[in-house]
Write an enzyme that holds these catalytic residues in place. Structure first.
Site, PDB file in Angstrom:
ATOM      1  N   ASP A   1     -15.333  38.464   3.611  1.00 58.87           N
ATOM      2  CA  ASP A   1     -15.728  39.727   4.231  1.00 58.87           C
ATOM      3  C   ASP A   1     -15.975  40.750   3.125  1.00 58.87           C
ATOM      4  O   ASP A   1     -15.863  40.432   1.945  1.00 58.87           O
ATOM      5  CB  ASP A   1     -14.628  40.220   5.197  1.00 58.87           C
ATOM      6  CG  ASP A   1     -13.352  40.640   4.462  1.00 58.87           C
ATOM      7  OD1 ASP A   1     -13.278  40.519   3.231  1.00 58.87           O
ATOM      8  OD2 ASP A   1     -12.415  41.094   5.152  1.00 58.87           O
TER       9      ASP A   1
ATOM     10  N   ASP B   1     -14.722  44.693   2.077  1.00 55.69           N
ATOM     11  CA  ASP B   1     -13.695  45.683   2.414  1.00 55.69           C
ATOM     12  C   ASP B   1     -13.985  47.018   1.716  1.00 55.69           C
ATOM     13  O   ASP B   1     -14.319  47.031   0.530  1.00 55.69           O
ATOM     14  CB  ASP B   1     -12.311  45.186   1.943  1.00 55.69           C
ATOM     15  CG  ASP B   1     -12.002  43.769   2.408  1.00 55.69           C
ATOM     16  OD1 ASP B   1     -11.707  43.584   3.592  1.00 55.69           O
ATOM     17  OD2 ASP B   1     -12.079  42.837   1.572  1.00 55.69           O
TER      18      ASP B   1
ATOM     19  N   ASP C   1     -14.628  45.316   6.778  1.00 54.40           N
ATOM     20  CA  ASP C   1     -13.426  46.081   7.111  1.00 54.40           C
ATOM     21  C   ASP C   1     -13.505  47.448   6.462  1.00 54.40           C
ATOM     22  O   ASP C   1     -13.776  47.555   5.262  1.00 54.40           O
ATOM     23  CB  ASP C   1     -12.159  45.373   6.588  1.00 54.40           C
ATOM     24  CG  ASP C   1     -11.666  44.292   7.533  1.00 54.40           C
ATOM     25  OD1 ASP C   1     -12.297  44.091   8.592  1.00 54.40           O
ATOM     26  OD2 ASP C   1     -10.650  43.654   7.215  1.00 54.40           O
TER      27      ASP C   1
HETATM   28  N1  DCT Z   1      -4.148  42.190   2.326  1.00 54.74           N
HETATM   29  C1  DCT Z   1      -2.773  41.996   2.188  1.00 54.74           C
HETATM   30  N2  DCT Z   1      -2.105  41.218   3.076  1.00 54.74           N
HETATM   31  C2  DCT Z   1      -2.763  40.604   4.068  1.00 54.74           C
HETATM   32  C3  DCT Z   1      -4.152  40.771   4.220  1.00 54.74           C
HETATM   33  C4  DCT Z   1      -4.820  41.576   3.318  1.00 54.74           C
HETATM   34  O1  DCT Z   1      -2.169  42.545   1.289  1.00 54.74           O
HETATM   35  N3  DCT Z   1      -2.078  39.831   4.922  1.00 54.74           N
HETATM   36  C5  DCT Z   1      -4.853  43.018   1.367  1.00 54.74           C
HETATM   37  C6  DCT Z   1      -5.086  42.282   0.085  1.00 54.74           C
HETATM   38  C7  DCT Z   1      -6.546  41.994   0.057  1.00 54.74           C
HETATM   39  C8  DCT Z   1      -7.145  43.019   1.000  1.00 54.74           C
HETATM   40  O2  DCT Z   1      -6.119  43.386   1.877  1.00 54.74           O
HETATM   41  C9  DCT Z   1      -8.335  42.487   1.716  1.00 54.74           C
HETATM   42  O3  DCT Z   1      -8.002  41.339   2.485  1.00 54.74           O
HETATM   43  P1  DCT Z   1      -8.976  40.099   2.554  1.00 54.74           P
HETATM   44  O4  DCT Z   1     -10.369  40.537   2.777  1.00 54.74           O
HETATM   45  O5  DCT Z   1      -8.397  39.144   3.544  1.00 54.74           O
HETATM   46  O6  DCT Z   1      -8.779  39.445   1.112  1.00 54.74           O
HETATM   47  P2  DCT Z   1      -9.789  39.311  -0.100  1.00 54.74           P
HETATM   48  O7  DCT Z   1      -8.951  39.185  -1.310  1.00 54.74           O
HETATM   49  O8  DCT Z   1     -10.802  40.393  -0.056  1.00 54.74           O
HETATM   50  O9  DCT Z   1     -10.429  37.900   0.167  1.00 54.74           O
HETATM   51  P3  DCT Z   1     -11.947  37.554   0.579  1.00 54.74           P
HETATM   52  O10 DCT Z   1     -12.692  37.576  -0.715  1.00 54.74           O
HETATM   53  O11 DCT Z   1     -11.906  36.196   1.180  1.00 54.74           O
HETATM   54  O12 DCT Z   1     -12.410  38.581   1.539  1.00 54.74           O
HETATM   55 MG    MG Z   2     -12.093  40.683   1.591  1.00 55.82          MG
END
Ligand code: DCT
Ligand code: MG
Length: 416
Positions: free
Chosen positions: A232, A234, A340
């Site tokens: 995603d 963010d 997000d």
């Molecule tokens: N986060 C966290 N705990 C979680 C979910 C998310 O601390 N249970 C934080 C850390 C990363 C950030 O939010 C964004 O989450 P993701 O989009 O799920 O992670 P990402 O590292 O951006 O992975 P991706 O590249 O797959 O989106």
């Molecule tokens: Mg992400």
């Protein structure tokens, strides 16, 4: 082992968060072949972990077992595998023998068995059989639907639903998120590229400055850590004047909706308030922000509008390339992307930035370090000193690391 600890540069390098190699002098004294062992600090937030991984074969197997544990709601086992994988990710070279692992933290018996299997046989039989198992395959397919978590997937599997077609034929009632997730299943299971993340950044930036001039937007999550793809995109949004961010999210969402950019959105309200007596145990670190989970419609038109700025000509006109049909979606001229959005007041911005940059394990380890080593509570809103009973203020990530007594680790080295 104690005989390793008298090497002074060992502690110096450890403090700097670099993995260090140590000659096992005991072995040298007994005139056996030189054995190099690695040494790594035990919390992932004390280490510098780049995207370069010299032990992908090992960490892929451990990540698969971690994922399977998480999908089976065995969180403890999941974390143990994640921590083991993270230690191997931090090593400067591929592991070639079990002796090199002596003294490394976070490697439990189970993880060591998996590593040994791979070093000896080229693959982990447990990881392979998990990957082939009907249950794991069904959990992957079903939780691949946006809005479906481990609990729901498990319930469906127990009712005999193992795939998307069976789900559709079952007449299960799906909520709005799950309906959208099913509708855009293929797109949402395609990785998002950095190029597409940049296009979406421009769109969100346009939305934010249109509805509140002076508001600021930052790319967070994996892309801030330098990843080239993600599941995603963010974003963190704030305004330099405290309070001006109030009510911002609905305005941003309306703007995006009016321009036809949203296929789905669900906004959750900000319920965070500092209490005078410090944070009670927050039930979840995830649900306290003004936050929007959305599915974006990213068109070829937008891609061409913002992509390849280097093709801009001297008179300011951009070379318009012919639309390339997406190889994954045939001739469809748009794709769905999970986006997000998080809004934070400026007073909490540094905590939100640190908390939403990830990785997930890095965040978990920061909170564990704060609690266990410093008697502090860290969240995406604040840092509370439980002993002094005060909130510790910070306007940058650097200050938060300093409060925690940790060496600053930049985002690109939080890929644990
Ligand atoms: N986060 C966290 N705990 C979680 C979910 C998310 O601390 N249970 C934080 C850390 C990363 C950030 O939010 C964004 O989450 P993701 O989009 O799920 O992670 P990402 O590292 O951006 O992975 P991706 O590249 O797959 O989106
Ligand atoms: Mg992400």
């Amino acid at each position: 082992p104690a005989h390793l600890l008298d090497i002074s540069w060992y502690t110096e390098s450890m403090k700097a968060g670099h993995p260090v190699e140590i000659l096992d002098r005991h072995k040298l004294q007994t005139s056996e072949a030189e054995v190099v062992v690695f040494s790594v600090p035990s919390y992932a937030c004390q280490r510098r972990t780049t995207l370069e991984n010299h032990n992908a074969v090992l960490t892929d197997a451990l990540a698969l077992l971690a994922e399977n544990a998480e999908l089976s709601e065995e969180e403890g086992r999941g974390v143990a595998f994640r921590r083991a994988a993270a230690v191997l990710k931090a090593l400067p070279r591929p592991v070639t023998s079990m002796t090199e692992l002596r003294g490394l933290p976070c490697l439990g018996d189970h993880s060591l068995r998996v590593i040994k299997d791979i070093l000896e046989n080229g693959a982990s039989s447990e990881a392979e059989s998990t990957k082939q198992s009907e249950r794991y395959k069904a959990l992957k397919v079903l939780t691949g639907i946006f809005g479906v978590g481990a609990k729901t997937a498990d319930r469906w599997i127990r009712e005999g639903i193992l795939g998307l077609q069976q789900l559709q034929e079952s007449g299960q009632t799906l909520n709005r998120a799950q309906q959208a997730g099913l509708e855009h299943y293929d797109d949402l299971n395609q990785p998002v590229t950095k190029a597409d993340a940049d296009v979406i950044s421009e769109i969100v930036e346009r939305a934010v400055v249109s509805v509140l001039p002076g508001a600021q937007m930052t790319l967070i999550g994996g892309f801030r850590r330098g990843k080239l793809s993600g599941h995603d995109v963010d974003f963190l949004i704030t305004h330099p004047e405290e309070g001006r961010e109030v009510g911002l999210m609905p305005k941003v969402v309306s703007w995006l909706e009016s321009q036809g950019f949203l296929l789905y959105q669900k906004t959750t309200r900000n319920s965070y308030l500092e209490s005078k007596d410090g944070p009670g145990r927050p039930s979840s670190n995830m649900d306290r922000f003004e936050r929007c989970f959305s599915i974006f419609k990213l068109t070829e038109k937008e891609r061409r509008r913002t992509k390849h700025p280097e093709t801009a000509t001297e008179n300011g006109l951009r070379t318009v390339s012919t639309p390339e049909p997406d190889p994954h979606t045939g001739h469809k001229l748009w794709r769905a992307v999970r986006v997000d959005l998080v809004v934070s007041p400026i007073s909490q911005f540094a905590f939100a930035l640190l908390g939403w940059t990830g990785s997930k394990l890095f965040e978990r380890e920061l909170r564990r370090w704060a609690g266990h080593e410093r008697n502090m509570s860290l969240s995406s809103h604040a840092l509370y000193d439980n002993k002094q009973r005060i909130y510790l203020r910070a306007t940058s990530e650097e200050e938060i690391f300093a409060h925690l007594g940790l060496e600053f680790i930049p985002p690109s080295e939080r890929n644990t």
